[in-house]
Motif scaffolding. Structure first.
Motif, PDB file in Angstrom:
ATOM      1  N   ASP A  41       0.826  -1.211   0.000  1.00  0.00           N
ATOM      2  CA  ASP A  41       0.000   0.000   0.000  1.00  0.00           C
ATOM      3  C   ASP A  41       0.861   1.264   0.000  1.00  0.00           C
ATOM      4  OD1 ASP A  41      -2.234  -1.616   0.057  1.00  0.00           O
ATOM      5  OD2 ASP A  41      -2.587  -1.389   2.211  1.00  0.00           O
ATOM      6  N   ILE A  42       1.910   1.268   0.815  1.00  0.00           N
ATOM      7  CA  ILE A  42       2.779   2.437   0.883  1.00  0.00           C
ATOM      8  C   ILE A  42       3.545   2.614  -0.426  1.00  0.00           C
ATOM      9  CG2 ILE A  42       4.875   3.354   1.986  1.00  0.00           C
ATOM     10  CD1 ILE A  42       3.776   2.202   4.638  1.00  0.00           C
ATOM     11  N   ALA A  43       4.066   1.518  -0.973  1.00  0.00           N
ATOM     12  CA  ALA A  43       4.841   1.606  -2.216  1.00  0.00           C
ATOM     13  C   ALA A  43       4.002   2.142  -3.369  1.00  0.00           C
ATOM     14  CB  ALA A  43       5.425   0.242  -2.570  1.00  0.00           C
ATOM     15  N   THR A  44       2.797   1.600  -3.542  1.00  0.00           N
ATOM     16  CA  THR A  44       1.961   2.036  -4.659  1.00  0.00           C
ATOM     17  C   THR A  44       1.433   3.449  -4.448  1.00  0.00           C
ATOM     18  OG1 THR A  44       0.059   0.903  -3.657  1.00  0.00           O
ATOM     19  CG2 THR A  44       1.291  -0.299  -5.327  1.00  0.00           C
ATOM     20  N   GLY A  45       0.999   3.748  -3.230  1.00  0.00           N
ATOM     21  CA  GLY A  45       0.450   5.077  -2.957  1.00  0.00           C
ATOM     22  C   GLY A  45       1.487   6.177  -3.108  1.00  0.00           C
ATOM     23  N   GLN A  46       2.669   5.963  -2.559  1.00  0.00           N
ATOM     24  CA  GLN A  46       3.681   7.018  -2.622  1.00  0.00           C
ATOM     25  C   GLN A  46       4.294   7.133  -4.015  1.00  0.00           C
ATOM     26  OE1 GLN A  46       6.291   7.703   0.618  1.00  0.00           O
ATOM     27  NE2 GLN A  46       4.683   7.508   2.128  1.00  0.00           N
ATOM     28  N   GLN A  47       4.307   6.041  -4.782  1.00  0.00           N
ATOM     29  CA  GLN A  47       4.777   6.171  -6.164  1.00  0.00           C
ATOM     30  C   GLN A  47       3.835   7.060  -6.966  1.00  0.00           C
ATOM     31  OE1 GLN A  47       7.789   4.508  -7.087  1.00  0.00           O
ATOM     32  NE2 GLN A  47       7.673   5.986  -8.745  1.00  0.00           N
ATOM     33  N   GLY A  48       2.534   6.926  -6.722  1.00  0.00           N
ATOM     34  CA  GLY A  48       1.574   7.806  -7.378  1.00  0.00           C
ATOM     35  C   GLY A  48       1.780   9.259  -7.004  1.00  0.00           C
ATOM     36  N   GLU A  49       2.082   9.511  -5.728  1.00  0.00           N
ATOM     37  CA  GLU A  49       2.330  10.885  -5.291  1.00  0.00           C
ATOM     38  C   GLU A  49       3.614  11.442  -5.898  1.00  0.00           C
ATOM     39  OE1 GLU A  49      -0.008  10.328  -1.015  1.00  0.00           O
ATOM     40  OE2 GLU A  49       2.180  10.429  -1.056  1.00  0.00           O
ATOM     41  N   ILE A  50       4.609  10.583  -6.096  1.00  0.00           N
ATOM     42  CA  ILE A  50       5.827  11.018  -6.790  1.00  0.00           C
ATOM     43  C   ILE A  50       5.474  11.502  -8.190  1.00  0.00           C
ATOM     44  CG2 ILE A  50       7.965  10.185  -7.880  1.00  0.00           C
ATOM     45  CD1 ILE A  50       8.314   8.340  -5.403  1.00  0.00           C
ATOM     46  N   GLY A  51       4.619  10.764  -8.882  1.00  0.00           N
ATOM     47  CA  GLY A  51       4.199  11.184 -10.220  1.00  0.00           C
ATOM     48  C   GLY A  51       3.550  12.552 -10.208  1.00  0.00           C
ATOM     49  N   THR A  52       2.693  12.787  -9.229  1.00  0.00           N
ATOM     50  CA  THR A  52       2.037  14.086  -9.111  1.00  0.00           C
ATOM     51  C   THR A  52       3.056  15.203  -8.892  1.00  0.00           C
ATOM     52  OG1 THR A  52      -0.008  13.125  -8.230  1.00  0.00           O
ATOM     53  CG2 THR A  52       0.413  15.447  -7.728  1.00  0.00           C
ATOM     54  N   MET A  53       3.991  14.988  -7.969  1.00  0.00           N
ATOM     55  CA  MET A  53       4.959  16.041  -7.645  1.00  0.00           C
ATOM     56  C   MET A  53       5.898  16.327  -8.807  1.00  0.00           C
ATOM     57  SD  MET A  53       5.786  15.331  -3.592  1.00  0.00           S
ATOM     58  CE  MET A  53       6.199  13.582  -3.790  1.00  0.00           C
ATOM     59  N   GLN A  54       6.314  15.282  -9.522  1.00  0.00           N
ATOM     60  CA  GLN A  54       7.189  15.501 -10.671  1.00  0.00           C
ATOM     61  C   GLN A  54       6.453  16.225 -11.802  1.00  0.00           C
ATOM     62  OE1 GLN A  54      10.681  14.772 -10.953  1.00  0.00           O
ATOM     63  NE2 GLN A  54      10.243  14.862  -8.759  1.00  0.00           N
ATOM     64  N   THR A  55       5.157  15.949 -11.933  1.00  0.00           N
ATOM     65  CA  THR A  55       4.368  16.649 -12.949  1.00  0.00           C
ATOM     66  C   THR A  55       4.198  18.120 -12.584  1.00  0.00           C
ATOM     67  OG1 THR A  55       3.190  14.620 -13.514  1.00  0.00           O
ATOM     68  CG2 THR A  55       2.168  16.677 -14.196  1.00  0.00           C
ATOM     69  N   TRP A  56       4.057  18.420 -11.306  1.00  0.00           N
ATOM     70  CA  TRP A  56       4.027  19.822 -10.894  1.00  0.00           C
ATOM     71  C   TRP A  56       5.283  20.538 -11.397  1.00  0.00           C
ATOM     72  CZ3 TRP A  56       2.929  18.856  -4.981  1.00  0.00           C
ATOM     73  CH2 TRP A  56       1.563  18.573  -4.818  1.00  0.00           C
ATOM     74  N   LEU A  57       6.436  19.954 -11.119  1.00  0.00           N
ATOM     75  CA  LEU A  57       7.691  20.609 -11.491  1.00  0.00           C
ATOM     76  C   LEU A  57       7.757  20.831 -12.994  1.00  0.00           C
ATOM     77  CD1 LEU A  57      10.094  18.659  -9.106  1.00  0.00           C
ATOM     78  CD2 LEU A  57       9.450  21.069  -8.923  1.00  0.00           C
ATOM     79  N   ARG A  58       7.325  19.849 -13.774  1.00  0.00           N
ATOM     80  CA  ARG A  58       7.325  20.022 -15.227  1.00  0.00           C
ATOM     81  C   ARG A  58       6.380  21.146 -15.649  1.00  0.00           C
ATOM     82  NH1 ARG A  58       7.449  14.252 -14.941  1.00  0.00           N
ATOM     83  NH2 ARG A  58       9.420  13.411 -15.724  1.00  0.00           N
TER      84      ARG A  58
END
Length: 224
Positions: free
Chosen positions: A99-116
């Motif tokens: 649960d932690i691995a999948t959930g936080q990987q999704g949040e990484i995607g969100t944060m990296q998209t913000w930066l882009r």
């Protein structure tokens, strides 16, 4: 400063057999988790694209610093979660790891998209935690709040059975407590409404995780 999204080495081939002698089942499970992480990352990217870009946070903004630092922080949690899935003895430990691995990987995607979307690089020239007023004092030996040292990660990788379960739970509790402190920082310093909304969701999720992690630690007879 901080590392961008990485493909964790924990996604390599699972052990030949699990404790019940079911090699195919555990290997299939690892592939399913890998697929779930990829899906979560893509959903995170899609969610990040919804952030308006009329007013973009700058390179030295709290929002940019948070996105960069929390990506690195989350990367370690993903690695720990995958280890829990592969090596955990207790069923709840394995599940919370997934649960932690999948959930936080999704949040990484969100944060990296913000930066882009803000036209910013995934890494900046500011030291880790520089975006928080007390940030410099929170970094210990180059590590952000709650993060494990390389030696601690090596110990976790080498552990097995109940020893692994207790070590993982204690390390993830500490990791989440540090993460919540960082989230509180962006909630206090940030101005972007979308970032603040996602950060609040992150905090709620991690606080719920902390309740479950602490209960599992108590059930297994461990001590904080």
């Amino acid at each position: 400063m901080t590392a961008p999204v990485t493909t964790d080495s924990e996604l390599d081939e699972a052990p030949a057999t699990d404790e019940g002698g079911r090699p195919a089942a555990r290997r299939y499970g690892l592939l399913a988790v890998a697929a779930a992480i990829v899906v979560g990352l893509l959903l995170g990217y899609a969610g990040g694209l919804l952030t308006p870009t009329l007013t973009r946070p700058g390179d030295n903004s709290a929002e940019a610093g948070f996105a960069r630092d929390m990506t690195a922080h989350h990367n370690q949690a993903v690695a720990m979660g995958l280890l829990a899935f592969r090596q955990g003895q207790d069923a709840e430990v394995r599940q919370v790891g997934v649960d932690i691995a999948t959930g936080q990987q999704g949040e990484i995607g969100t944060m990296q998209t913000w930066l882009r979307s803000w036209k910013l690089d995934p890494t900046g020239d500011q030291p880790a935690m520089a975006w928080m007023p007390d940030g410099a004092g929170l970094v210990k030996n180059g590590l952000m709040p709650g993060m494990a040292t390389p030696e601690e990660m090596a110990k976790l990788k080498a552990a097995s059975g109940r020893e692994f379960d207790l070590l993982f739970l204690n390390m993830m509790i500490r990791h989440h407590i540090g993460g919540v402190h960082m989230i509180d920082g962006i909630l206090a310093e940030g101005h972007d409404d979308d970032v603040l909304a996602v950060a609040q969701t992150m905090k709620n999720t991690q606080q719920n995780d902390l309740t479950n992690l602490s209960a599992a630690l108590k059930r297994l007879g461990g001590t904080p």
